[in-house]
Scaffold this active site. Structure first.
Site, PDB file in Angstrom:
ATOM      1  N   LYS B  78     -24.004 -22.748 -36.519  1.00  0.00           N
ATOM      2  CA  LYS B  78     -23.395 -23.366 -37.706  1.00  0.00           C
ATOM      3  C   LYS B  78     -22.009 -23.877 -37.346  1.00  0.00           C
ATOM      4  CE  LYS B  78     -22.450 -22.253 -42.594  1.00  0.00           C
ATOM      5  NZ  LYS B  78     -22.471 -21.200 -43.630  1.00  0.00           N
ATOM      6  N   SER B 158     -24.925 -22.656 -48.016  1.00  0.00           N
ATOM      7  CA  SER B 158     -24.261 -23.639 -47.196  1.00  0.00           C
ATOM      8  C   SER B 158     -24.840 -23.786 -45.789  1.00  0.00           C
ATOM      9  CB  SER B 158     -22.775 -23.301 -47.086  1.00  0.00           C
ATOM     10  OG  SER B 158     -22.593 -22.110 -46.345  1.00  0.00           O
ATOM     11  N   SER B 182     -25.224 -17.975 -48.760  1.00  0.00           N
ATOM     12  CA  SER B 182     -25.323 -19.132 -47.861  1.00  0.00           C
ATOM     13  C   SER B 182     -26.210 -18.946 -46.635  1.00  0.00           C
ATOM     14  CB  SER B 182     -23.932 -19.545 -47.378  1.00  0.00           C
ATOM     15  OG  SER B 182     -23.256 -20.243 -48.379  1.00  0.00           O
TER      16      SER B 182
END
Lengths: 95, 488
Positions: B78, B158, B182
């Protein structure tokens, strides 16, 4: 509590975000909507409840007070938008 | 699609050790998959050269029989984790061009374990969102589509890029972070497994901060076993993070015994929220039946403060964000927009660098922390957070783990639910409480919605008892036998 444009402008100054006059209106509406929704928390009786200060049940660890790192000036400055003679450079603040 | 990209992380690792294929072949297969699936926009930075160099190093180690736990396993990271000399943007314009001079602890541990970095995945700007739509690099597409409907869907957020990459077989696993859901919500939307460990299990050092008391790094994978293996490599005490827990890390994979006989599984009555679709309710009911047939005992529990969790979160998270994001001032890294004075430079930089949702949260956070409002908002929220944590403590005197749905709906189309920020916030209604209480929780794919989209079940455990969470999740996984695959 509803926020008006004056309050939003004040918060934006505190947060150092430039907000144009036209944006103030819509932001005031959006932020007031969120705050109105948050008002539900007033239903909860919090008398005698301690605020959470640590998620995990652990003591903040101590370590020896000694330098473990440093001397990385060039690596640190590499990402600076502007540098001068080994320093971060900013617009003039003293006349 | 190459057979190598269809392996689980666990099987790929075993295949590498048995020399059935090389790390180079495995990495090339995934790099090809990454290139073929660019239309998903899951990656914001691809690092093929680094991946091949790391794979070569892994092959050398494997040849000597020195492979570490994840030797040669290709992963996606990420873009919230600082990776040394590799662009790290948090998907915000304000971090434009930022190449960290250091490596996050969690990613350093993964590289020490032999993993290979394929690239950096997209996220909602600064991890603030539930659809991956607020990324400055544009939205990510979910590899799944509704049956008979070709409209692109959001991957959730997210950690949307990470979940999409794992679902689309571009990576064997990916890192995520979970502040309000997330990791688990995008895992649920993309039909993969997402594990949020206990707060303090994985170091936050080098993870771009959103809300420090709520940010949890964790893995996204295709199976529960893979999540256990990846979390193993990511976990452990880090002196550089003062909230990192100085506790031993158990062997997570060893907890996958398949035996949950006699375990008490809590079913919280308050999670039957108004307007929850019948298919979610039915999935939850099936989950209860599955654990019952495996010999566990469902018990009804009560978490009465749950209904206040979201509103509490939307005070605490923005408050911490407003403080954390104060560092983006155009001086030390990232974007700078000139101004007449120093203050004008700050204001112009932050106006141009932050997107609409980030600005909204900074402003709310600034307001609830400002003089005169602190007690009414922030202090009250922290007290309610104590009550939410106490709810769980109470519940865990009666049960060993808690079973709920992960989300109140399957993935939605891009643009849906965007007229009002609060509608978007409601995505996280089931996931936020475990963040506020810092408890380990996993989402695993357990069924399909009426229109063919994956739905997740969610298991929450006691603090530092990831083992029970994994054990229960693996039993649900084998009962659910989720074999559906995305169309793209």
């Amino acid at each position: 509590m509803a926020l008006d444009k004056t309050i939003v402008a004040r918060i934006a100054t505190l947060a150092r975000i430039k907000v144009s006059d036209s944006e103030l209106e819509s932001l005031a509406g959006e932020l007031s909507g969120i705050l109105a929704w948050i008002e539900q928390l007033n239903e909860v009786d919090v008398t005698g409840v301690a605020p959470m200060t640590s998620v995990a049940h652990m003591k903040m660890p101590m370590r020896e007070d000694k330098v473990t790192d440093g001397g990385d000036r060039d690596a640190i400055l590499k990402n600076a938008p502007q540098e001068a003679r080994g320093f971060f450079a900013v617009p003039k603040v003293v006349e | 699609m190459s057979e190598l990209t269809r392996l689980t992380l666990s099987d790929a690792r075993d295949g590498l050790r048995a020399k059935k294929f090389s790390a180079r072949e495995l990495t090339e297969a995934h790099l090809d998959a990454m290139a073929a699936a660019r239309s998903l926009n899951a990656f914001v930075t691809e690092t093929p050269d680094q991946a091949l160099a790391m794979a070569a190093a892994s092959d050398a180690k494997l040849a000597r029989g020195e492979g570490a736990a994840l030797e040669g396993v290709p992963l996606a990271i990420k873009d919230l984790f600082c990776t040394k000399d590799v662009l790290t943007t948090a998907c915000s314009r304000i971090l434009e061009g930022f190449k960290p001079p250091y490596e996050a602890t969690v990613t350093a541990k993964l590289w020490d374990a032999g993993a290979v970095m394929l690239g950096k995945t997209s996220l909602d700007e600064f991890a603030m969102g539930s659809s991956n739509a607020t990324s400055c690099h544009g939205p990510v597409e979910n590899p799944w589509r509704r049956r008979g409907d070709n409209r692109p869907l959001v991957p959730g957020g997210s950690s949307g890029g990470s979940a999409a990459a794992v679902a689309a077989r571009i990576a064997l696993g990916a890192t995520g972070t979970d502040t309000g859901g997330s990791i688990r919500q995008p895992a649920s939307f993309c039909g993969v497994v997402g594990m949020k460990p206990t707060y303090g299990r994985c170091s936050r050092w080098g993870v771009v901060a959103f809300a420090s008391s709520l940010d949890h790094p964790g893995p996204i994978t295709r199976t529960v076993r893979d999540a256990a293996l990846m979390l193993q490599a990511m976990s452990g005490h880090d002196p550089k993070d003062s909230t990192s827990a100085p506790v031993p890390v158990p062997d997570f994979a060893a907890s996958l015994t398949g035996d949950i006989r006699g375990l008490k599984i809590g079913v919280p009555k308050e999670y039957r929220v108004d307007g929850m679709p019948a298919e979610i309710e039915a999935l939850w009911q099936r989950g209860v039946e599955w654990i019952k047939s495996a010999g566990a005992i469902p018990v009804e529990i009560s978490l009465p403060m749950t209904k206040y969790a979201l509103a509490t979160y939307y005070i605490i998270a923005p408050a911490e964000a407003s403080s954390n994001l104060a560092r983006y001032d155009g001086v030390r890294f990232g974007l700078r927009v000139p101004g007449e004075s120093l203050d004008a430079m700050y204001e112009n930089t932050r106006a141009a660098g932050f997107g609409a949702e980030v600005k909204r949260r900074i402003l709310i956070g600034t307001y609830v922390l400002s003089a005169g409002y602190y007690d009414a908002y922030y202090l009250r929220a922290q007290k309610i957070r104590t009550l939410i944590a106490q709810d769980f403590e109470q519940a865990f005197t009666r049960c060993d783990a808690i079973l709920t749905p992960t989300t109140p709906s399957p993935a939605f189309a891009l643009g849906e639910k965007q007229d009002d920020p609060i509608t978007m916030y409601l995505n996280d209604v089931f996931t936020v409480p475990a963040d506020l209480a810092g408890l380990p929780a996993i989402s695993l794919p357990a069924g399909l919605s009426d229109d063919g989209l994956p739905l997740g079940l969610h298991v929450i455990g006691r603090a530092f008892d990831e083992e029970t969470v994994f054990r229960v999740a693996a039993v649900l996984e084998s009962a659910a036998n989720f074999t559906a695959e995305p169309t793209r």
